[in-house]
Structure formats: C-alpha cells, structure tokens
Design an enzyme around this catalytic site. Structure first.
Site, short mmCIF file in Angstrom:
data_model
loop_
_atom_site.label_atom_id
_atom_site.label_comp_id
_atom_site.label_asym_id
_atom_site.label_seq_id
_atom_site.Cartn_x
_atom_site.Cartn_y
_atom_site.Cartn_z
N ASP A 185 0.58 -1.04 -0.08
CA ASP A 185 0.16 0.29 0.39
C ASP A 185 1.11 1.22 0.26
O ASP A 185 1.99 1.08 0.25
CB ASP A 185 -0.57 0.07 1.37
CG ASP A 185 -1.34 0.96 1.75
OD1 ASP A 185 -1.87 1.73 -0.07
OD2 ASP A 185 -1.92 1.72 2.49
N ASP A 229 -1.56 -0.34 6.15
CA ASP A 229 -2.00 -0.26 7.14
C ASP A 229 -3.05 0.08 7.71
O ASP A 229 -3.67 0.24 8.92
CB ASP A 229 -0.81 1.17 7.13
CG ASP A 229 -1.48 2.24 6.77
OD1 ASP A 229 -2.04 1.73 5.54
OD2 ASP A 229 -1.87 2.90 7.11
N ASP A 280 -6.45 -2.00 3.11
CA ASP A 280 -5.50 -3.30 2.69
C ASP A 280 -5.90 -4.81 2.95
O ASP A 280 -4.81 -5.83 3.18
CB ASP A 280 -4.04 -2.95 3.26
CG ASP A 280 -3.98 -1.63 2.81
OD1 ASP A 280 -4.03 -1.59 1.80
OD2 ASP A 280 -3.62 -0.52 3.74
#
Lengths: 348, 1229
Positions: free
Chosen positions: B429, B860, B864
C-alpha cells in the site's frame, strides 16, 4: 467504582501511558541471535587435513587388526555332506531322522600352523534362521530364571506343553531345536579333552538361567527337535543351551562348542568323531566344524582390518588428490567473483 | 485485568466488520473463482425480538442469552476428548495411533511401547500447549465477565458483574468504561443527548464517534426518573453487521424508529461523557462484536505443503519396502524350516499352505516395524521451533523495534516464518506504508499566488537525479513546528497577509479552512493545548493551518463553530466569532468534496466547499479565469512535487435560495429510500457557481528508510508492486521517490485517461463505455507486451508498468488475465493506482495463483485487509495506525523498512533452518528405518525387529530430539548484517534452493549409504567377532552396537550440517549421545521382575568387554560420515553456494554488532526524525486514522459501488441536526 474505572481505562490504551512503560524488547544475546558461536568453514585445507588425519589414525589400526587376525589359526571343516548317506534330499532327511542308524562319522583334520591353547571349538550353521520372528520370541525368560515360574510357558508356542499338557521346561522352539551334534577329538591315540565350561557369557549364566531350575518334560514330545538335557543339572550349568539360546543375528552363525586346552603343532592330524544327529538337511543347511585360536581382537576376522586399511588408504589418496588439485588449480577463498550475481550479472 | 480482557477482543478477527466486506466477498466469488475469504454477514432471522425495558419478568419468557461470554475451546470435561480429536486430525498422529493399535496385536513384531511412548509424548506436549492457551483464554473470560457495571434496581444503581446482566436491564456506564453489552442509548449527561465513543476495539479507528439518543428518552439520566422508563423495543435478531441496526422503540404507544446512531456496541468505550444510561438489547455471545469474532483462517506455508509431499513420498517408500518384505515372506515361508515349528495348525501368518495370507499379514507386520520412517516428532518440533522463532526472535528483535511509536515487531501467527524467506512479490500500500501518514500543511495557493517555501523529499530526489542544485530558503527562526503544519512564508504568516494584494480572499481562504470540516476540538481551548479529532489527518492539518494563520477553531457545538480570529479587523486584534453551521454536505467518494453552509453573525449566508480539483473546477462560476488558470498551474506544480491538493471555493447565498434548497435537503434527509443518492442530488443543486479561492497542498511524507529498503529488497530479487488508491501522478511520483521507478526504466502506462475513453464517458452510455475501455485495455496490453518482449530481450532494459484501477478492472477479466500476468511478471516494478481494496486482493491473487509465486502484502489501513488476507504472507503496519490491518495480518511491523530485517534476516534464517530441520528429520528416520529393512532380508522376511522396543521408541523423542531443535533455532549461515549487506543471498530462498527434490535426494542417498554401513559393518564385523575368550555375540549385542553407531553418527551428522556451533549445540549433541549411554547402562544393567524381555540384558557391558566394540565405534561413524564429508567438501570446493563465499569473505570478522550498538538503535535520529519523534512525544495523539475522506480519494468505494457493492455510510456523522428531525418525521409515519 474507582477500581472499575481504573481497570477499564487501562484496557483502552487510550489514556496517555507514561513513556517509561516501554515495549522495547530487552537485549539478550539469545533473542538477538548473537550467541557466541564458532563457525567452521570447510576449506580445502580442512578437507585435506581431516582426510590425512583419518588416514594417519586408520592405517595403523587397520594394520594391527589385520595382523591380529592373521595370527589366528583357523581350521574350518564342512562335514554335513560327508557324514550323510543318501543322494537326494529326501534320502538324507530320512537317514538323519531315523533314530536307529548310526550317525557316527570320523573325519581327520590337519593342523596348518602351530595353534596355542586355548583352541576354541565352534560349530557353524548355515541357512538357519535363529532370528526368525517366530523363532526369536518362542521362549520364556521368566521360566528359565525362576524355579517358581516353571509352569509359565506363555509365548512358547508351539512347544509349550507335552501332549498330555504338562509344561515343558525350557519351553519354546529355541530350546527345542537345541543343536545336538557332538565332537570328540584325538591325536593319534591320545584323546583331546574338550572343556565345555565357560563358553557362555557370564551374565547369561548368572542372571538369565537359574541355578535351581532343572529341565522337565524336555524333548518328550512326538517330535524331537534336537538335543535332550540332563534333568539333574540346573540350567545355569547347561552351557550348550545357554549358548544356543543367545540367538544369532544372522542366518549363518557360529556357536562355541568347547575349548581344547592343549597346544597343537603344525601338521598334526586330528581325528574327530562326529555324532551327526542334527538335521540341517531338511533346509539344506551346511554344518561346519571350526577350530580356532584367538587374538586380542577375537577370532579370525579380516573384515575390520581391511575396512580400516581401505578407509585409511582412501583418505590418504583423497588427501593427496586434493592437495594436487589445490596446488595446481587453487580456489581462492572468499573470491567475490564466485558469487552467482557476479558471475552472471544479468541472470537471476 | 480488564486490559488483558479487551486485548483478546482486539485480537479477535473482525471478519465481517462491515456489510461491504461481506458483499465484497460475494463479489469476489463471482469475479474470480476463489480469491479471498472474507467475513460473511450472517442471514438475519426473519423474526424480530421484543424487549421490555426494565422488566425482568416480562423478558424471562423470551429466554435471552446471558451476558457471560466464553471464548475457551474446551472445558474440563471436553478437554480430553475434544483436544485429542483435534490432535488426531493430523494425519501423522492418526497414523501413529493406528500403528499403535496394530502393535497391540500379535501381528506386530514390536511391543506397543515402541509406538505408544513417542505418540503419547507428542500428544502430551501438544495437549499441554493447548491447555495452557485455553487456560489463558479462560482467565480472560473470568476477568471480563466479572467486570462491575451499574444496573438499575428499583430507584438505585446497583453494582453487579457483567455476567449478571440481562436483556432489558437499564444500566449506567461511566466515562472510560466499556459497554458490557449492546445497548440502546437512552440518555446522557451531555446536553443534546449525545455521547462520544471510541471504537478502537471494533474497527481500530481511534477517532471518537458521536452517538445520539432519541429526544424522547433524553430525560432518563438519573435513577429516579429512569426507573419510570417502561419501553418496548422491537428490533432485529442478533446479527454480525456492525454498522446496521433496525428497530423501533415503543414508548407510551408512540413508535420511534431506531438507527445505528442510538446503539452502543459492546467493545466500545465511553469518552468525554460523565455517564450514559442505556437499555440492554443484545447480550453475551449475541452482541455484534462477539458475532463478528471468527476463527482466523490459518494460512499454511508453502514449505509445509511441500513437506506434505515429502511425507507422502515417505508413505510411498514405506509401502514399497513393506511390499518387498511381504512378497519375500510369502516366498520364504516353508515347512522345511522345521525348527520354526510350522505345523499344520500354525497361525495364519506363518502358514506355508497359504502364502498369500502370509504376505498380506506380513505387510501389516512390516508397516508397524517400519513406522519410524514417518518422523512422528517432526510436526511438534517444527511447531516448537517456529513458536520460539516468533516469540523470542521476531517479537524481540531490537532491529525491528520502533522507538518513536514504542512498537516492537509482532508475529501474530507462527505458521509462516519460513514463508518470509521465500517471498518474491511484495504488494505494498502507499499511504501509511511507504509514506508516513503524516500530513503536513506544506504549501498553498491563494488567489493565484503560491505560498510556502519548503522543498519536498520528492523535489529533492528529482533534483538529485537531474543533477540540479536547489537553493533552500532558510526558514525564519520564529517558524512554528507542530504536527500537521510545516509551512513558512513571511508574506502571510503572523497577519502579514493583510498587506497582500487582496486581503479579502485570504479571509475566505482561512475561514473555509476553519469552518468547512468535521473536526472535533478536544482539551483546553487554547491554541497550544487543543487537540483536533479528525477523520483524516489532512483535515486536522488544514484546521491546524487555519489556527496558525490566526483563525483558531476552538469549540464546536451541534449548531455552531466558534473561531478566535486574529488580525481580521486590524493587526493584532483578536475576537471570538461564532458561526452557525446550518448544513453539512458530507464528503464521500463519489462527491469528492465537502461543503458547509454557515451563517455569519451578521447574517451572511455562505457555502464553503473544498474538494478534488476536477470536481471543484466543474462547479465554478464562469468568472475570474486568471485565478483559475494560475491555480491550475499551481495544482500541477504541487502534484508533481508529490503534494496532495485540495481546492477551496465559496459561494454567497441569498436567504431565498437557501430556504428553497434547505427544504429539499431536509426532505432528502428524511427520505427512507435512496437517501444517499437523493442527498447527493440535492447537494449538487447548491454546490454550483462557486468562486475559487485557492488550493492547499499537503505533504505526504515518505517513511524513513523506504528508498533504501526498496533498493535492498529489489537486489534480493523481490519485486515490489505499489497498489494505491491515489491518482496516477502521485503514485508515479512516490514510485520515483522510492526508487521503484528510475529514469533507466521504460514506463509502460495503461490508463483510462485517454481521449477515446473520455469521449465515451461523456456520452454516458455504460455499455459503450465498457466496450471502449475494454478495447483500449486489450490494445494497450498487446502493445505493451510486444514492447516488453522487445525491450527486455533485445535491449535488456528494465520495465515499469503503471496501470490504473479502471483499466485494471478490465485487465483482470479472465480473457486478459494471462496477458496482464505475462506483462507484469516481465516488469521489475508495477504501480497500480486508483485501485479498490477488492482489486488489490485480485492483483495479489493473480500473482499468487497465476504465477505460483510467493506473495507478501503490506499495508496499514482497513482498505488493505483483503489484500493482506489474500497474500501468502500479510504484514500490517502497526504503531501509528488503526488495528484493522494488523488484525488481519500475520506479522505486524512498525515501519516499512523493517521488512528488510523481517525478510532478509528472519525469513531467510527461518527458511534455511526449517529446510535443514525437515531434511535432517527425513534423513535420520530414513537411515534408522533402512537398517531395519536390511535386517529383514536376513530374517526370512519375518519382520523380526532389529532393535529393542525401547531403543526404537526413544530414538525420535530422546536420543535425536533436542539437537535438531537447537539447529532450528540457532543455525546461522551468515550474520544479520551480512544478510542485509548481500541481499542477493535471499534469492536462494526464492528459488527454494534448500528444499528441492535434489536436496532431499542427496540426503536420501546418504541415508541409504549410511544405513548400509551401519547394518553390514556391524553385522559383518561381529560375524566371527568374539572376544579373546572365544564367546560369540547374539542378535541383541549386534543391534545394540548398531544402534549406538546410529545415534552417534546421526548426531554428528547434525553437527556437520551446522554453520555456526554454539555451546547449545555442544550441549545438546553430547547430551543426546550421553543420554543414550546413560539409558543403555541403566536399561541393560537393571533387571526388573516385570514382564520385559531380557533381550538386551547386559549387552552393553558384554560389548564393552570386547575390543570389537571400540574398533567398530571408531570405524562405523567415520565411514558413515565419510561420504557426507566428501560430498560437503567437494560441493564447497567446486560448487560453492553464495552464502559460503560470503562466509569465506568475512571469515575473519567477528560478529560486529555489539551491545552498545544495539542500545544506540533508535536513538540515532536525523533532525527530521527528531522532529517527528518530538511530535510523537506530544501528550495525546488520537486520530491518525487514514480516513478515506481525503486520503486515497474514495476510489475504492467508487469502484465498489460500480461493481454493485454497497458501501455503508460511516455512522460517526457530526452534528446531524436534520437527521434528528427526519427521524421524528418518520416516527409519525
């Protein structure tokens, strides 16, 4: 109430915890995987050194073992073929099983070298599976050891009891098939006495066979498997049985018969009168008589010595070969150009 | 005590924490055959439940569940049966159970001891572990269930424990307490019946949310009044959807509809409110949080799956060996061996008249005899090794401890350690992972003039690459540092803006920043101490910026926002102004903007709007083209510097316009169907003819050490893909900044921002749009693939693929998937921008399933989660962010850069260690079993055992157990620093160098060789080998000899496999060998009266009285290891592994890391770090959640809604006056 408030708030993690309440892991060599260690690297020099070292140690041992083995004088005589009448297997079996025929057989042996006493007499059987699962477990150790357990014949199938139901002692197939050929030796007219005491391991005599256990109902069945036992001698003194019952590891085995405590000189002719009772003809097993002296290493056994010598020699050879390679085309230690990504930068 | 309790709730995976994810799952199942398993929303029971508040008797009939919860797997009674059942679900254990049963029958050559002892030991260890874990859970439950809570009894509050609560009870929850059950919120001590709750345990979001009680129930705050409350609640049956609730409250024949706004969920805690009163509606296991906790689907590592294959091969080998033996036994058995007593009535197994039965039965005999070929203790050993690796090495690694956030690494599962050593693809990410989610107000453009003197990392990086020098302007000394604000410009700071050309527009700019947001102020109302609670850090940064510009937002009431304005009338003048907030038009992903309508004290009605540039530009009035053009230029500049931009605009409203519009708005608010859509439509009606004020630019800072880490990882052969919701320019910029893309690479771009597609979109025909995009994607893919083949193979150029979410949606279509995969596997880096969480997971699965490579996802945020679950290894960034990603992850680390340690050090070591452990186990059991096998040939295939029962049973669990565990823990080929210095070493893991069939084959060969040596050397040497007194060895003497050789050799072989030998190795190896001797001395020296075959009685002493023993003891292990030694020497000499070269290069170096160096880790800070460290040290830091508000601008939900997935509105709306009214209206329906 205060209590509950305190406990719940501590759970939320929201109250600004004092910074000293650190989650920082403690340092220890263990957790940081920094334990002191020696890191052996198998460099060519090490390889050569180790091979040389093994060679240096092994060759002398091999020589010593081989010499010991060579010193041993051994007479091996196969008598199962000469001591039988009949040509076919059936005839042989019929002959050996006929209780009325004479089984006496006389052979002569010539002493090839001087043999110092004690000279061990062995019989060697072949194709005899003392290590067969059915055979190995067909005994009862408690019965052999303890006079109170004379009736305990569990595990002795199929030689548990006589047909009338009384327990056999010693029971089981092993005892039942006790070897029963006998040998008597003479040189000229002089008989050689065979000492049959002390041919078994002391631990067997002392702990596995009771000195107050006497044979009972042994070989009373319809079929006799082998030798009978003197019922007045306790098992701990029946050394033939004790030796027989320490079952062999392989189907070809030797077992001690006795000792001749007399020196034999070279070219002396020994006459052996064999009572050829034991049936190995059913399963085409060979029977051999062995007379052997012994060394510090034991009987004649070239294997250990040869193995040591071979390995030692091989190590020397490899050490030399590696040294040559090392000198001709040395491999530089830790040469970065050996790294795969340096050898083939574009490759994976 | 309670803290721990909640920790567990925290840990419980909130699988279906939102309805959207549930639907996503359904969607996923449609889209790709089998991608990710997400939580399911349980179907609601058709009926509803009726609860009589404050009336225990009436509720008794319904038999609601009690409020005590139990999360234990077992209780005292079920522990043994259930625990054993769990254990026997493992094939290996079941196999040994069957063997144990078989070994009690006469068919077995071994006594049951042989198999029962190791099995029991293995089971014992596993059960103790289970019991220990369950005991901890039990303690937790007790702690939770006995937490006190105040229940209304008559007219008093009475304190009872949680477990005594019943549905319908009226309870009081005080500040900072947790809600004991799902409650209907009745009343609060706050005015307006609101309360603030924290939901970190549910969704990991740390910002406060507002709940509001129905106006009708506001009064029941105190016990006297509350005892009068008699209401009836009709609501849905318990379900696991956290964000929905339907029900009615019937009070005095009045039906009031209930919404999630009135529901307080168990697991949340009360904040900023003295106390609230609520009625219990769902208890215990029926609460939403409990219904959400589902067992974590455990991932199995690739290595373990390969291990299964190996075990299967062993089974094959076992079968083969048994078959040979069985045939042999059938052939062998014959009555001619009269001494075997094969009479007519012999048992079937030895009956020569039926050779077939003999073979079959011998087969079973041999299976029990050779059962040791399956390493029974392997799984337990591996589990122990992995557990210690996680608990002691990964969790306690100081290199992965982040001092700023006080976060160590956390391995949440111990299944996947070695998987970390084989990762080939990393899906990352961007926000919060590659970049800090530290939003700082960095630059702005006001009225067509750009302000702000800072230079971003990205600009610096670009300049460096281009070789330009940047003249940094020294910031003035008085510059303020605060979290979220990193701005300096003398032209506008400290009231200087009054001297600029058009001060009025500055006022609008600052007021827009200060008014148009959903931030909550907290703490002291002073500029230094105030803390802003915001849904996204961008918002907080903007409000903080307004504060520093002199427009200090210090208080929010449900209807007003109060500002302390400086320098407005004249320099130095400070005044408090209260603005009435009439409407909030919220941000969502389709709108990409947010507006407020507010009334100035002087009656001026203004709409302030901020949002994405394209949406704002569409809605601007046609005037003042200059500002538009200049601002557009600035926006592009900011964008290319990696800054995140927002446009600000305003519009003056007349009272008539507003009233007209507000009526429609209220209607839309109160509509029951398609409320969101209608609200959007109504908002559209007023958000037009806007006047552009300017734009803000917020810096999204890169995480520390990211470029270096990425560089190292890519040298390790790992390919890193960035999957982000951000727009393409930002994504490419970040990729540049992180070294993912550089100028040497050829960029292949597949985008939906082409003229053809835009044209089609303007026409608006969805079928046409999809056809156009499809064609273009297909064309682009073909073109790129061709280029890729050419460039890669002919010019050897590195490639980078950039693709956006819309194209990806089509490219992931089964017909293009192969092309996409082929293309992307050829690229060294791939950037996917504007992708939804769903697509993140799809891309991950594409590589995982399509390329069969090992993937790792790191992220995080909540968006995700699906990607983290889809990958082989999921890594969550912990510390600063919410818990959701961490809770879905397998490993949690505080910083992206720690991946370097996690993969290159821990992963690599774990992989190498595990490979060694497995191959060694394989070897030692094979060697041992093969000696038995050779013996079988000499026993007439009867299946006689070679070794004593106890030798065989203790071989695996005592004599060879410990050293291999020590190997699995301590073996280290190169030190941690070298592993990072030579990242290429990691490639050996990717290629699975250490656990290939070739490796197994080599071990098998040596096992074969050694077993031959053991068997034939010991037996041959013993053949005539009596001692000097002419005695002869029996079977058990020879086998004891052979076993001694096996134990010594196998342990020494382990030593040869070690790269580093610690004193633990010495201890365990010599200990194991010693254990054997101690055992055999006692075992063969003592005779017990009990039933024990005295096979081995005295054997060791007999052996030791001969020279044969010592000669063989020296000969056999050396000859056995001779082959291995020669192999290792030749291999190292002529075909060295890379790690061996590295060892050699650094052979003279001591491990350089000393204790003091460790102490310095984390204390060595650059000025920038020091600043962020200082920020981290600030008193409170609550809201760091990457709310979707301005972070990745909602593209995920955009695509989700396109794909027909419903995205629920977040329930934390601020100051929703209209909704209160609307609910009243619906109640009269």
């Amino acid at each position: 109430m205060n209590n509950s408030a305190a406990s719940t708030s501590s759970g939320s993690g929201d109250v600004p915890a004092p910074r000293r309440n650190s989650n920082r892991p403690k340092y220890s060599r263990f957790t940081q995987q920094e334990l002191p260690a020696c890191k052996p690297i198998l460099t060519p020099r090490w390889v050569i050194t180790v091979f040389t070292l093994i060679g240096v140690i092994f060759v002398p041992i091999g020589v010593a073992a081989l010499m010991a083995s060579n010193k041993v004088v051994e007479i091996v005589y196969r008598y199962d073929a000469v001591c039988i009448h009949g040509n076919t297997k059936d005839e042989k079996v019929a002959y050996i099983q006929n209780a009325n025929t004479s089984k006496t057989c006389i052979i002569t042996l010539t002493v090839p070298k001087d043999m110092d006493q004690p000279i061990y007499v062995y019989y060697q059987l072949d194709n005899f599976y003392q290590n067969h699962r059915r055979y190995v477990k067909s005994r009862n150790d408690a019965q052999l050891k303890d006079s109170d357990k004379a009736n305990d014949t569990s595990g002795c199938d199929p030689e548990k009891t006589t047909p009338d139901g009384s327990p056999i002692l010693p029971c089981g197939l092993i005892a039942w098939s006790l070897f029963n050929d006998t040998y008597s030796f003479s040189i000229g007219n002089q008989n050689l006495t065979v000492n049959k005491v002390g041919i078994s391991w002391k631990s067997d005599r002392d702990h596995k066979f009771g000195d107050n256990v006497f044979p009972r109902n042994f070989q009373n069945g319809t079929m006799k498997g082998g030798a009978s036992l003197n019922e007045s001698i306790p098992l701990s003194q029946q050394e033939d049985l004790i030796v027989w019952m320490r079952t062999a590891a392989l189907p070809t085995f030797r077992k001690p018969y006795g000792k001749i405590e007399q020196n034999l000189r070279v070219n002396e002719t020994i006459t052996v009168i064999i009572q050829n009772y034991y049936n190995t003809y059913s399963f085409s097993g060979k029977k051999k008589l062995v007379l052997s002296t012994s060394s510090w290493l034991g009987g004649k056994n070239d294997f250990t010595g040869i193995a040591y010598l071979t390995i030692g020699g091989l190590c020397f050879f490899l050490a030399t070969a590696f040294t040559v390679v090392y000198l001709v085309k040395p491999r530089k230690l830790g040469d970065p150009s050996y790294l795969s990504w340096n050898r083939n930068p574009s490759g994976h | 005590m309670d803290g721990k309790g909640w920790e567990r709730v925290r840990m419980a995976r909130l699988g279906g924490s939102s309805a959207s994810r549930g639907r996503e799952a359904a969607q996923l199942r449609q889209v790709s055959s089998q991608t990710v398993r997400l939580g399911r929303v349980q179907p609601q029971a058709p009926s509803h439940r009726t609860i009589y508040c404050n009336d225990r008797e009436a509720n008794l009939l319904a038999r609601f569940k009690v409020n005590s919860v139990s999360t234990t797997k077992y209780n005292i009674l079920t522990f043994l049966p259930k625990g054993l059942f769990e254990q026997f679900r493992r094939v290996a254990n079941l196999y040994f159970l069957m063997i144990s049963i078989l070994s009690t029958t006469p068919i077995s050559p071994v006594s049951p001891v042989t198999n029962v002892v190791p099995l029991s030991l293995v089971l014992l260890v596993s059960l103790i572990k289970e019991a220990f874990e369950d005991w901890k859970r039990f303690q937790n439950d007790i702690a939770i269930n006995s937490t006190p809570v105040d229940v209304l009894q008559g007219e008093n509050w009475e304190t009872v424990s949680w477990r005594k609560l019943q549905v319908g009870d009226i309870i009081r929850v005080k500040q900072d307490e947790f809600f004991p059950a799902d409650l209907l919120f009745l009343a609060s001590t706050n005015p307006d019946g609101v309360c603030y709750i924290e939901t970190a345990n549910l969704d990991g979001e740390t910002n406060l949310k507002i709940r509001k009680a129905l106006e009708r129930t506001w009064d029941y705050v105190f016990p006297e009044k509350a005892s009068e409350f008699k209401g009836e609640i009709q609501c849905e049956q318990p379900n696991n959807s956290l964000y929905t609730f339907t029900g009615n409250l019937i009070v005095e024949n009045q039906t009031l509809p209930l919404s999630p706004n009135q529901i307080l969920l168990r697991g949340c805690s009360l904040r900023n409110t003295v106390h609230i009163v609520g009625a219990v509606i769902f208890t215990g296991h029926e609460t939403k949080v409990m219904m959400n906790s589902m067992s974590v689907p455990s991932k199995r590592s690739t290595l373990e799956r390969k291990l299964d294959k190996l075990i299967l091969t062993l089974f094959g080998g076992l079968f083969f060996m048994c078959l040979i033996g069985a045939i042999g036994s059938g052939v062998f058995i014959n009555r001619k061996y009269y001494y075997l007593g094969l009479f007519e009535d012999v048992e079937q197994q030895f009956n020569p008249s039926n050779r077939f039965v003999v073979s079959i039965l011998t087969m079973f005999t041999l299976i029990t005899l050779y059962s040791t070929i399956i390493p029974i203790s392997l799984y337990v050993s591996i589990e122990m090794i992995k557990f210690i690796q996680c608990a002691q090495f990964i969790n306690k690694d100081l290199r992965m401890y982040h001092a700023e956030t006080n976060t160590p690494a956390l391995a949440r599962t111990s299944n996947l350690n070695e998987e970390l050593g084989q990762v080939e693809y990393i899906f990352s990410d961007k926000t919060g992972t590659l970049t800090r989610n530290l939003m700082e107000f960095f630059k702005c453009s006001i009225g067509g003039v750009s302000y702000g003197v800072g230079i971003t990392e990205i600009e610096r990086g670009q300049a460096q690459r281009e070789g330009r020098a940047l003249n940094e302007i020294q910031k003035s000394d008085t510059v303020v540092y605060e979290k979220g604000f990193n701005f300096d410009d003398d032209r506008i700071m400290r009231g200087a803006w009054r001297n600029e050309r058009d001060p009025e527009i500055f006022k609008e700019f600052f007021r827009c920043l200060a008014l148009c947001h959903t931030v909550l102020p907290e703490g002291d109302e002073s500029p230094e101490k105030i803390v802003y609670q915001a849904a996204s850090p961008d918002e907080a940064a903007l409000v903080t910026a307004a504060k520093h510009f002199g427009f200090f937002f210090y208080r929010r009431t449900p209807t007003t926002v109060q500002l302390r304005e400086s320098h407005v009338e004249k320099m130095g003048n400070i005044q408090d102004v209260s603005y009435e907030i009439l409407n909030v038009l919220e941000f969502n992903s389709t709108r990409k903007r947010q507006s407020v309508v507010c009334r100035y004290p002087n009656g001026r009605l203004v709409l302030y709007c901020k949002g994405a540039d394209n949406v704002i530009y569409e809605r601007l009035a046609g005037t003042n083209q200059d500002i538009k053009r200049l601002t557009r230029e600035h926006l592009e500049q900011f964008g290319s510097s990696g800054l995140r931009t927002l446009c600000l605009a305003y519009r003056d409203l007349t009272i008539d316009t507003y009233e007209n519009w507000n009526e429609k708005f209220v209607q839309a608010k109160s509509s029951l169907r398609d409320r969101e859509k209608k609200l959007d439509e109504v908002a559209e009606m007023i958000e037009k003819d806007l006047i552009l004020i300017g734009s803000t630019a917020i810096e999204d800072k890169l995480q520390e050490g990211v470029p270096d880490c990425i560089d190292t990882l890519s040298r390790a052969g790992i390919k890193i893909w960035v999957l982000t919701g951000d727009k393409m320019e930002t994504a490419i910029n970040i990729a540049y900044a992180c070294n993912l893309i550089n100028n040497d690479m050829k960029q292949l771009i597949i985008t939906s921002e082409t003229d053809a597609i835009r044209e089609a979109e303007e026409k608006g025909d969805p079928v046409e749009i999809s056809r156009v995009i499809r064609d273009s994607v297909s064309h682009d893919l073909k073109r790129c693939l061709e280029e890729a083949q050419q460039d890669l193979h002919i010019f050897g150029q590195k490639l980078a693929l950039v693709i956006d979410g819309k194209c990806l949606m089509y490219a992931l279509d089964p017909s293009f998937r192969v092309d996409l995969l082929k293309l992307s596997l050829n690229c060294s880096s791939v950037v996917c921008c504007r992708v939804s969480p769903l697509q993140k997971a799809q891309v991950t699965s594409l590589v995982k399933k399509g390329a069969r490579r090992i993937t790792l996802s790191i992220g995080d945020g909540a968006n995700d989660v699906s990607m983290i679950q889809a990958a082989h290894v999921g890594v969550g960034i912990s510390g600063l962010e919410g818990m959701q990603a961490v809770m879905a992850s397998d490993f949690a680390i505080a910083q992206f850069r720690f991946l370097k340690d996690l993969l290159l050090v821990h992963g690599r070591w774990s992989y190498i260690r595990l490979c060694k452990v497995i191959t060694y186990f394989f070897y030692k059991n094979l060697t041992f079993t093969l000696t038995q096998f050779w013996f079988t040939f000499h026993t007439g295939f009867s299946g006689q055992r070679f070794y004593d029962d106890w030798f065989q049973s203790l071989y695996n669990v005592i004599f060879t157990a410990l050293p291999v565990i020590i190997l699995g823990l301590f073996d280290k080929d190169v030190s941690a620093s070298l592993a990072k210095k030579y990242p290429q070493l990691y490639k050996e893991g990717i290629r699975n160098t250490y656990f290939k069939w070739a490796v197994v084959g080599v071990w098998a060969f040596f096992a074969f060789y050694q077993s031959l040596i053991f068997y034939y050397f010991t037996t041959t040497a013993s053949e005539n080998g009596h001692n000097s007194s002419g005695k002869i060895f029996g079977l058990w003497d020879v086998s004891t000899m052979a076993f001694t050789c096996v134990v010594i050799t196998v342990n020494l072989r382990l030593l040869m496999a070690c790269n580093s030998i610690t004193r633990w190795h010495h201890l365990s190896i010599s200990g194991s060998i010693l254990a054997w001797f101690v055992f055999i001395f006692i075992y063969s020296g003592v005779m017990t009266p009990n039933d024990r075959q005295e096979n081995v009685y005295f054997t060791i002493y007999v052996l030791m009285s001969t020279f044969y023993f010592y000669l063989t003891l020296l000969l056999v292990p050396i000859v056995a290891l001779f082959g291995d030694f020669l192999y290792l020497g030749l291999q190292r000499w002529f075909f060295p592994y890379n790690y061996q070269i590295v060892q050699e290069i650094h052979r003279d170096e001591v491990d350089s890391i000393s204790r003091t160096e460790f102490l310095e880790i984390g204390n060595h800070l650059t000025p920038d770090e020091a600043r962020s460290y200082a920020i981290a040290q600030l008193p409170r830091e609550k809201s760091k959640h990457t709310g979707f508000a301005f972070d990745s601008p909602g593209y995920e939900s955009f695509f989700a809604s396109q794909a027909g997935v419903y995205v629920p509105q977040k329930a934390w709306d601020v100051a929703r006056r209209a909704s209160v009214r609307s609910s009243k209206r619906t109640s009269q329906r």
